[in-house]
Design a protein around this motif. Sequence first.
Motif, short mmCIF file in Angstrom:
data_model
loop_
_atom_site.label_atom_id
_atom_site.label_comp_id
_atom_site.label_asym_id
_atom_site.label_seq_id
_atom_site.Cartn_x
_atom_site.Cartn_y
_atom_site.Cartn_z
N ALA A 29 0.83 -1.22 0.00
CA ALA A 29 0.00 0.00 0.00
C ALA A 29 0.87 1.26 0.00
N MET A 30 1.97 1.21 0.75
CA MET A 30 2.85 2.38 0.76
C MET A 30 3.45 2.63 -0.62
N GLU A 31 3.90 1.54 -1.26
CA GLU A 31 4.46 1.72 -2.60
C GLU A 31 3.41 2.24 -3.58
N GLU A 32 2.19 1.70 -3.46
CA GLU A 32 1.14 2.16 -4.37
C GLU A 32 0.81 3.64 -4.13
N SER A 33 0.82 4.03 -2.85
CA SER A 33 0.51 5.45 -2.55
C SER A 33 1.60 6.35 -3.12
N ARG A 49 0.66 14.57 -13.70
CA ARG A 49 -0.50 15.08 -14.43
C ARG A 49 -0.66 16.58 -14.23
N ARG A 50 -0.31 17.07 -13.06
CA ARG A 50 -0.44 18.50 -12.81
C ARG A 50 0.76 19.29 -13.31
N GLY A 51 1.77 18.59 -13.83
CA GLY A 51 2.96 19.26 -14.33
C GLY A 51 3.83 19.78 -13.21
N GLU A 52 3.75 19.21 -12.08
CA GLU A 52 4.53 19.64 -10.94
C GLU A 52 5.52 18.56 -10.56
N GLU A 53 6.54 18.99 -9.86
CA GLU A 53 7.50 18.04 -9.32
C GLU A 53 7.18 17.81 -7.86
N THR A 54 7.36 16.59 -7.53
CA THR A 54 7.12 16.26 -6.11
C THR A 54 8.23 16.90 -5.31
N PRO A 55 7.87 17.77 -4.36
CA PRO A 55 8.95 18.48 -3.65
C PRO A 55 9.89 17.55 -2.93
N LYS A 58 3.22 10.28 -7.32
CA LYS A 58 4.05 10.70 -8.45
C LYS A 58 3.21 10.91 -9.70
N GLU A 59 2.27 10.01 -9.96
CA GLU A 59 1.41 10.16 -11.15
C GLU A 59 0.58 11.42 -11.06
N ASP A 60 0.05 11.72 -9.87
CA ASP A 60 -0.74 12.96 -9.72
C ASP A 60 0.12 14.20 -9.97
N ALA A 61 1.34 14.13 -9.46
CA ALA A 61 2.23 15.29 -9.66
C ALA A 61 2.58 15.45 -11.13
#
Length: 736
Positions: free
Chosen positions: A622-626, A636-642, A631-634
Amino acid sequence: MSSFFGKLKSNTDSRIASATTPARNKPDPNAPLPTPLERMLESAGPLRQDGSDKFWGMENFGNTCYCNSILQSLYYSVPFRENIISYPQRSTPDSISKAAAAAPPRPKYPPPSQKPPAPKPSVANAQTQQQKTEDKESPEYKKKQALLAGPILNMSYQNAIAYDMPDSLYSSVKDIFEAVVTNERRHGIVSPSKLVEVLRRDNEMFRGQLHQDAHEFFNLLLNTLLDNIDDNEKRRLKAEADEKENDTGNSPEQMAETSTVSFPSLLPTAPPGPTKWLRDMFEGTLTSETRCLTCENTSQRDEPFLDLSVDLDQHTSVTSCLRRFSEEEMLCERNKFHCDNCGGLQEAEKRMKIKRLPKVLTLHLKRFKYTEDYGRLQKLFHKVVYPYHLRLFNTTDDAEDPDRIYELYAVVVHIGGGPFHGHYVAVIKTQDRGWLLFDDEMVEPVDKSYVKNFFGDKPGLATAYVLFYQETTIEAVRAEQRREGKKRRASQVALTETKAKESVDLHRIRSATPASPIEDGDMANLDYAVASPPMTNGHIDPKTPPPAPQSPPIIQLPRSKKEQAKTEREQKALEKEQKAAAKLAEKEAKKQKEKEEKEKRAALHDRLGEAARQNAEQMRWAMEESKKTAKEDAGRRGEETPLSTDDAPTNGSSPVRMNLFRRSKSLRFGPMGKRDEDGKKPVLDQENQKVASPDGRNATEQAIDELQESSKDGKEKGKKTNRFSLRKKSFGLLSS
């Protein structure tokens, strides 16, 4: 004095007769019936050379039953018989037959001068005498029949010259043993007239027709045999020395050649060697330990013994009597002990222990006790139980073979109410034929349980007086028990077959009764017989069927007390085995239950461990999936995960805690004292669950802009401290 003994023997005789009487097709009424001993010896094999299968009675010369019982007990001790016959040498059959041929006629006892006067004949006496002669079960009748049947071995001679020994009590006993062993008959009667003559010649106390004590005769016999052997050995050594001296002293040349001088020895000489076997058999050693209570000094003194005389108590056993024999005795008052260490009379404790055990242990039960009330000796009829096998425990620490096992092989029984009258018999265990009863001229086989009739609790006057125990081994005892078990099972099978056969014969007699023939006079009754069945209301009564033949009732044969006791013992043994089996099954079931519970606990532990491992795997997955989803959400929004797992800070903060901080709803960004330009509160972004500013930017974008501004102008930003920068520093996200 023998009437009780005859009644006691009646049941044993009937059992032996029913078990050993051979089947005969046409018995001869005039032929004499075989005795129990003859029936026992019908299937005997060839004669033995050692005489162990000879069963001879001894003639009673008025009052010599004490002598007969002791001699029979000693004859069936194999080592004693063999050593008596072998010393000084064995007689040849020719010398024995010559001495027997030259023997004087057998004397009849009592002598005519000592016969009691005959009573006057009367009708009552004649009837009583006729009843006594008709009583064929009495011991007196059996003894007379044994004397008539014979053969009688006349021992009125001495064969001492044949083996170079003077006339003595030893030579008389040796002659009797040799005559019995060399005789071709298995049973008969010995007439020991010469032995009785020598006994009365050398000992005044045994003269006359008074009642004598068997225990006193036993002690006298053994001591006399020792003296006779010692005297004969000294005589033989002296004769050899005289012969050697005569041979060397005749020629003066030989006397001149021998220049040595011999002096007599001043040291005490050891007893002669030929008596060693007799001392080893019957002589033991007692140690008297006396401890002074004043100085605690212990003194010991050794004493030889030929037999142990034990005091009796009511309802006790031989083992208990021997324990009391070795109890500590207090020496005080008039019986004080003279202590050598203290130099005067002192109170002390005395104790008797056995230091050396004999091969044949003789126990004298002190049945005759002097009572001050009556001023004479009285017989004690206390119950004293004696075992078949005995082990002594009251021995010293340095005793040789203290765990020696003894086996009862002879019992001398006194029948009578006092010490000055009565009768002696012997019950002896032979090697191959079991237990036999020796009652003077009569010899009869008895059962092993017959020995227990003389404890002292049976009705009558017969009690055990002298017990003979001989050494044995554990292996011999176990072998005897196995043989007895086989005989017992065989007798049970034979008894069951006999009962079944009797039941079948009884059924055959009851069911096979022949019909009585019809006579001519009975035919007249047929003229008036009814030819047709009776009519009732125009109908014929149905014939009643004949009654079915009934089987004869099963008659339960009465069982004896012995069989009932045996059945009860078997039932108790069976119940005991069943209880033991039930207890064992319960124990096994308990062990199986504990094993199953242990297996269940182990299986449950394994299942719990597997469940924990599965939960850990699911949590990791579950942690890996989260992380992937973030990362996928970031993207799609064109952002980098801080901050990601790879970009984790090096100061120890964890990305999980950063994610929680980033997604927190309660965190408010911006200066604490400054409100928004439009006076509006921050807006919550419902899609990303983030706090957004009024111009549409979220808190992350604002934080990045502020961070860039602070890098351009560090001094100004250092003076202006907002809430967001403090939070970021507290979590270690600001770099220098």
